[in-house]
Write a protein that holds these residues in place. Sequence first.
Motif, PDB file in Angstrom:
ATOM      1  N   LYS A 136       5.183   2.628  -0.572  1.00 60.20           N
ATOM      2  CA  LYS A 136       6.091   2.560   0.579  1.00 60.20           C
ATOM      3  C   LYS A 136       6.229   1.126   1.078  1.00 60.20           C
ATOM      4  N   ARG A 137       5.105   0.440   1.229  1.00 59.31           N
ATOM      5  CA  ARG A 137       5.144  -0.933   1.745  1.00 59.31           C
ATOM      6  C   ARG A 137       5.775  -1.891   0.728  1.00 59.31           C
ATOM      7  N   GLU A 170       8.037  -1.193  -1.510  1.00 60.29           N
ATOM      8  CA  GLU A 170       9.489  -0.989  -1.507  1.00 60.29           C
ATOM      9  C   GLU A 170      10.138  -1.737  -0.361  1.00 60.29           C
ATOM     10  N   GLU A 171       9.506  -1.716   0.811  1.00 61.00           N
ATOM     11  CA  GLU A 171      10.045  -2.430   1.963  1.00 61.00           C
ATOM     12  C   GLU A 171      10.054  -3.934   1.717  1.00 61.00           C
ATOM     13  N   ASP A 198      12.710  -4.800  -0.966  1.00 60.32           N
ATOM     14  CA  ASP A 198      14.051  -4.670  -0.385  1.00 60.32           C
ATOM     15  C   ASP A 198      14.374  -5.864   0.509  1.00 60.32           C
ATOM     16  N   MET A 199      13.392  -6.296   1.303  1.00 62.62           N
ATOM     17  CA  MET A 199      13.610  -7.424   2.207  1.00 62.62           C
ATOM     18  C   MET A 199      13.853  -8.712   1.421  1.00 62.62           C
ATOM     19  N   GLU A 234      12.947   2.484  12.571  1.00 62.97           N
ATOM     20  CA  GLU A 234      11.846   1.859  11.833  1.00 62.97           C
ATOM     21  C   GLU A 234      12.375   0.809  10.868  1.00 62.97           C
ATOM     22  N   ARG A 235      13.420   1.143  10.137  1.00 61.88           N
ATOM     23  CA  ARG A 235      13.992   0.184   9.189  1.00 61.88           C
ATOM     24  C   ARG A 235      14.694  -0.956   9.911  1.00 61.88           C
ATOM     25  N   LYS A 244      12.085  -3.436  11.105  1.00 62.89           N
ATOM     26  CA  LYS A 244      11.488  -4.193  10.008  1.00 62.89           C
ATOM     27  C   LYS A 244      12.473  -5.152   9.351  1.00 62.89           C
ATOM     28  N   LEU A 281      15.172  -4.287   7.665  1.00 59.43           N
ATOM     29  CA  LEU A 281      15.782  -3.725   6.467  1.00 59.43           C
ATOM     30  C   LEU A 281      17.207  -3.249   6.726  1.00 59.43           C
TER      31      LEU A 281
END
Length: 300
Positions: free
Chosen positions: A66-67, A69-70, A73-74, A134-135, A138, A140
């Motif tokens: 999960k982390r 992927e974030e 993506d960033m 949440e996104r 962050k 995203l």
Amino acid sequence: MELRVLRYFLTVAREGSMTAAADFLHVTQPTLSRQLKDLEEELGKKLFTRSSHSIILTEEGMLLRKRAEEIVDMVDKLEKEFNFMEETIGGDVYIGGGETDAIRQIARVVKDLQLHYPNIRYHLYSGNEDDVTERLDKGLLDFGILIQPADLSKYNYLNIPGKDVWGVVMRKDSPLAFKDSIQAVDILNVPLICSRQVMKQTFSKNEFADWFGEDFDKLNVVTTYNLAYNAAIMVDEGIGYAITLDKIVNTSSDSNLCFRPLKPKLASGLNIVWKKHQVFSAAADIFLKEIQAKFSNSLN
């Protein structure tokens, strides 16, 4: 921790096989195994449970996925923003929101911008308020579309013109389908499929709870959902009646389902939000200026 290794890890997690991941990445299997072993040692946690034919993520592995992927993506988003700085104005705008007919308002803005900025691309992310914020927090997402009531204290926002009407989606052969509208007493004792957002009691004002009054806690909620597509399938299979917004579930003549509005009418406004003091890419800044021009009478 190297970004390249995180990409290796995500590929293995996706493929479920070291061999398949190595083929996809065009690296040797021993090289890939060594990189992931080093990653496990660096984190001090076992990330995979290995068998002869497959790889299964451990609980720590699922968290890292999960982390990672974030993070990836960033980084991808950042690289695209810098790549477009020296080119004709273009880039990517990331917008998240729940299922709502108000996306038409955004689509009309996008259509107008395409005439002058054809190199801007738009990426839509569907989710409930918690997913979107949440996104957004962050980095995203550039913008979020939230259905009221929502906590807007952390954001700048615009009111989107129009409101979404609440009602009940049911099978056309259900006992309540003959009614033109649905009152609280009609659904007090039937199985309900409700949005998790409207069930939340964390807001100072919950319009849905106020509409039901003192009977709100007596509702027979058998299923909750965050997006309406799956809720509609549950209704179609006879699980219950879905409390949802109009125009987001197929209730055409070809569908087994129909929509009936609540009475008295209950409608929710919508906001498009972005982080305070946000530094936008050129593309996102152009989009912001356009929605401000279109919705200027609703600016906050």
